[in-house]
Design an enzyme around this catalytic site. Structure first.
Site, PDB file in Angstrom:
ATOM      1  CD  GLU A  35      -3.085   0.009  -0.026  1.00  0.00           C
ATOM      2  OE1 GLU A  35      -3.173   0.519  -1.162  1.00  0.00           O
ATOM      3  OE2 GLU A  35      -3.666  -1.042   0.300  1.00  0.00           O
ATOM      4  CG  HIS A  36      -0.115   5.061   0.649  1.00  0.00           C
ATOM      5  ND1 HIS A  36      -0.358   6.259   0.040  1.00  0.00           N
ATOM      6  CD2 HIS A  36      -1.207   4.805   1.405  1.00  0.00           C
ATOM      7  CE1 HIS A  36      -1.537   6.733   0.425  1.00  0.00           C
ATOM      8  NE2 HIS A  36      -2.092   5.856   1.246  1.00  0.00           N
ATOM      9  CG  ASP A  38       0.360   2.850  -6.521  1.00  0.00           C
ATOM     10  OD1 ASP A  38       0.554   3.545  -5.502  1.00  0.00           O
ATOM     11  OD2 ASP A  38      -0.643   2.984  -7.243  1.00  0.00           O
ATOM     12  N   GLY A 122     -15.815   6.179  -3.085  1.00  0.00           N
ATOM     13  CA  GLY A 122     -15.071   6.763  -1.969  1.00  0.00           C
ATOM     14  C   GLY A 122     -14.813   5.781  -0.841  1.00  0.00           C
ATOM     15  N   GLY A 124     -12.360   3.391  -0.953  1.00  0.00           N
ATOM     16  CA  GLY A 124     -11.025   2.811  -1.097  1.00  0.00           C
ATOM     17  C   GLY A 124     -11.010   1.611  -2.035  1.00  0.00           C
ATOM     18  CB  SER A 126     -10.154   1.841  -7.259  1.00  0.00           C
ATOM     19  OG  SER A 126      -9.358   2.799  -7.869  1.00  0.00           O
ATOM     20  CB  SER A 127     -15.904   4.018  -7.457  1.00  0.00           C
ATOM     21  OG  SER A 127     -15.628   5.277  -6.869  1.00  0.00           O
ATOM     22  CG  ASP A 172      -6.263   2.598  -7.673  1.00  0.00           C
ATOM     23  OD1 ASP A 172      -5.606   1.760  -7.029  1.00  0.00           O
ATOM     24  OD2 ASP A 172      -6.654   3.678  -7.204  1.00  0.00           O
ATOM     25  CE1 TYR A 222      -2.851   7.932  -2.966  1.00  0.00           C
ATOM     26  CE2 TYR A 222      -1.839   9.578  -4.390  1.00  0.00           C
ATOM     27  CZ  TYR A 222      -2.151   8.260  -4.111  1.00  0.00           C
ATOM     28  OH  TYR A 222      -1.740   7.274  -4.970  1.00  0.00           O
TER      29      TYR A 222
HETATM   30  P1  ADP Z   1     -12.658   5.652  -4.789  1.00  0.00           P
HETATM   31  O1  ADP Z   1     -11.917   5.626  -6.081  1.00  0.00           O
HETATM   32  O2  ADP Z   1     -11.877   5.062  -3.668  1.00  0.00           O
HETATM   33  O3  ADP Z   1     -14.021   5.067  -4.872  1.00  0.00           O
HETATM   34  P2  ADP Z   1     -12.504   8.465  -5.283  1.00  0.00           P
HETATM   35  O4  ADP Z   1     -12.749   9.656  -4.440  1.00  0.00           O
HETATM   36  O5  ADP Z   1     -11.171   8.326  -5.944  1.00  0.00           O
HETATM   37  O6  ADP Z   1     -12.853   7.187  -4.397  1.00  0.00           O
HETATM   38  O7  ADP Z   1     -13.585   8.410  -6.451  1.00  0.00           O
HETATM   39  C1  ADP Z   1     -14.950   8.578  -6.178  1.00  0.00           C
HETATM   40  C2  ADP Z   1     -15.523   9.515  -7.223  1.00  0.00           C
HETATM   41  O8  ADP Z   1     -15.698   8.796  -8.475  1.00  0.00           O
HETATM   42  C3  ADP Z   1     -16.936   9.982  -6.877  1.00  0.00           C
HETATM   43  O9  ADP Z   1     -16.868  11.152  -6.062  1.00  0.00           O
HETATM   44  C4  ADP Z   1     -17.505  10.313  -8.262  1.00  0.00           C
HETATM   45  O10 ADP Z   1     -17.025  11.561  -8.715  1.00  0.00           O
HETATM   46  C5  ADP Z   1     -16.871   9.231  -9.128  1.00  0.00           C
HETATM   47  N1  ADP Z   1     -17.799   8.087  -9.235  1.00  0.00           N
HETATM   48  C6  ADP Z   1     -17.727   6.908  -8.585  1.00  0.00           C
HETATM   49  N2  ADP Z   1     -18.784   6.102  -8.905  1.00  0.00           N
HETATM   50  C7  ADP Z   1     -19.554   6.809  -9.769  1.00  0.00           C
HETATM   51  C8  ADP Z   1     -20.759   6.557 -10.470  1.00  0.00           C
HETATM   52  N3  ADP Z   1     -21.419   5.398 -10.321  1.00  0.00           N
HETATM   53  N4  ADP Z   1     -21.262   7.526 -11.266  1.00  0.00           N
HETATM   54  C9  ADP Z   1     -20.614   8.685 -11.412  1.00  0.00           C
HETATM   55  N5  ADP Z   1     -19.459   8.986 -10.790  1.00  0.00           N
HETATM   56  C10 ADP Z   1     -18.917   8.080  -9.986  1.00  0.00           C
HETATM   57 MG    MG Z   2     -10.112   6.642  -6.498  1.00  0.00          MG
END
Ligand code: ADP
Ligand code: MG
Length: 395
Positions: A35-36, A38, A122, A124, A126-127, A172, A222
């Site tokens: 972790e941390h 990459d 949000g 962790g 990696s959405s 990610d 970060y």
């Molecule tokens: P993580 O990557 O850990 O989930 P991040 O803060 O890096 O957290 O990314 C989250 C951001 O990605 C959200 O604030 C939004 O802007 C975007 N996001 C995530 N899921 C969606 C979704 N289903 N539709 C639109 N935007 C999204």
């Molecule tokens: Mg992210």
């Protein structure tokens, strides 16, 4: 229950005026260890979750992309001009990826798109990378091209740097792009090469526990951690963290000063732990792997200072269950300051373990966590419609 990929495709398609021309899916990821590091030429060991962002699209004959996602303001992106950072913020991930394709020279046709997701945002997991990689895969489908996977992942990483202002490493987007069923994506972040490592022992399970807290300082912190590691490397007068050993850090301890010396100790020890974890995994030594995970958590908590009370609590609950209850190890995963933990456990005990984690965490925080098991799954890909529904036309 989280929606299946088929259900997500149906949900994304339902947001369109007709059956989609193209749809793409890309997974979130969980990192087992590393972790941390990459962004420090280290090794990381993530896998692609069976949680996806799906984007379905129809061509609209214009030069605009109209994109919607449940609960968020609609976005309208002009495709025939250079991309810039704008509102709504969430669409900047798409703008960044579109920008990357435009810079290669592609002319993207106008489209209407709708997004459906089972990746908690949000947390962790990696959405953001899932959104970038799903967008890139959708554009490949719309353009009828396939970028080399590495180029695609780097393009998505650049989108996050330039359009979301997050100076993330390569983990990610590589995990979301290269992921495969029953495989970890071990990445040598110095060479930028991923290796698929078998992870298919049915006796071993991975529990992900989303603490559902997200502390606001995360973005600035970060960038600050990255700065500390860059300062440390410069003071050590080395070209890469791979050339630094623990004796180097110890002998330069006072010169590095606090907190850079502790940041350095995390980087060097975490690189060593990740290498050791790969060796433990190769011989099915899950006890050793679990101990390395606990040690990783302590280092992230005390030396890198990216944990928080809720992450520590979730790891402590898992560790209290211990080997007699089927837990091998646990740690925070992802950037930290909230988000999720990852716990390695015996499959036949996983249900009980999740129940204990849910109950005890709830009692001590008054927060209902989101806890689930996941296995390594397929990375970003286009959806073959004839497999989804007889009503959908094959591409
Ligand atoms: P993580 O990557 O850990 O989930 P991040 O803060 O890096 O957290 O990314 C989250 C951001 O990605 C959200 O604030 C939004 O802007 C975007 N996001 C995530 N899921 C969606 C979704 N289903 N539709 C639109 N935007 C999204
Ligand atoms: Mg992210």
């Amino acid at each position: 229950m989280s929606p299946t990929l088929t259900q997500l495709v149906a949900a994304a398609s339902a947001g369109l005026s007709r059956n989609p021309d193209v749809a793409a899916a890309a997974p979130g990821r969980v990192n087992l260890i590393g972790e941390h590091i990459d962004y420090c030429d280290g090794f990381v060991m993530p896998f692609a979750l069976d949680r996806y962002i799906v984007i379905a699209a129809v061509r609209n004959g214009s030069d605009i992309a109209n994109v919607s996602s449940a609960g968020l303001a609609d976005a309208s992106i002009s495709l025939h001009q250079p991309q810039e950072i704008r509102e709504p913020k969430w669409a900047n991930y798409l703008r960044g990826v579109i920008d990357g394709f435009q810079k290669i020279g592609y002319e993207i046709p106008g489209f209407d798109a709708h997004i459906a997701s089972s990746v908690p945002g949000g947390a962790g997991l990696s959405s953001s990378a899932a959104l970038e990689c799903a967008t890139a895969t959708l554009l490949e489908g719309l353009l009828g091209v396939t970028l080399p996977k590495k180029q695609k992942a780097l393009l998505c990483q650049h989108a996050e740097h330039a359009f979301a202002g997050v100076p993330c490493g390569i983990m990610d987007q590589f995990a979301s792009t290269f992921g495969e069923e029953n495989r970890l994506v071990m990445i040598d972040c110095q060479s930028g090469e991923p290796t698929l490592v078998p992870f298919e022992n049915p006796a071993l399970s991975v529990i992900i526990a989303n603490t559902r807290v997200h502390h606001e300082l995360s973005d600035g912190a970060y960038a600050l951690r990255r700065q500390h590691t860059e300062q440390g490397l410069a003071l050590l007068q080395k070209a890469s963290w791979r050339d630094v050993c623990m004796a180097d850090v110890e002998s330069a301890w006072d010169q590095l000063g606090d907190p850079v010396n502790r940041r350095a100790r995390h980087v060097v020890s975490e690189i060593a732990r990740t290498r050791a974890a790969a060796e433990a995994l190769a011989v099915d030594d899950f006890t050793a792997l679990g101990e390395l995970m606990y040690a990783s958590h302590v280092s992230l908590r005390d030396d890198f200072e990216v944990s928080c009370r809720e992450l520590d609590l979730m790891v402590d609950i898992a560790s209290d269950i211990g080997p007699q209850g089927g837990v091998f190890g646990a740690r925070m995963t992802g950037g930290g300051f909230g988000g999720s933990t990852v716990t390695l456990c015996e499959t036949y005990r996983a249900g009980d373990i999740m129940e204990i984690m849910r109950t005890r965490y709830g009692q001590q925080t008054n927060i209902v966590p989101e806890i689930f098991c996941s296995r390594p799954s397929r990375g970003a890909h286009l959806i073959e419609f004839d497999l989804v529904s007889p009503n959908q036309s094959a591409r």
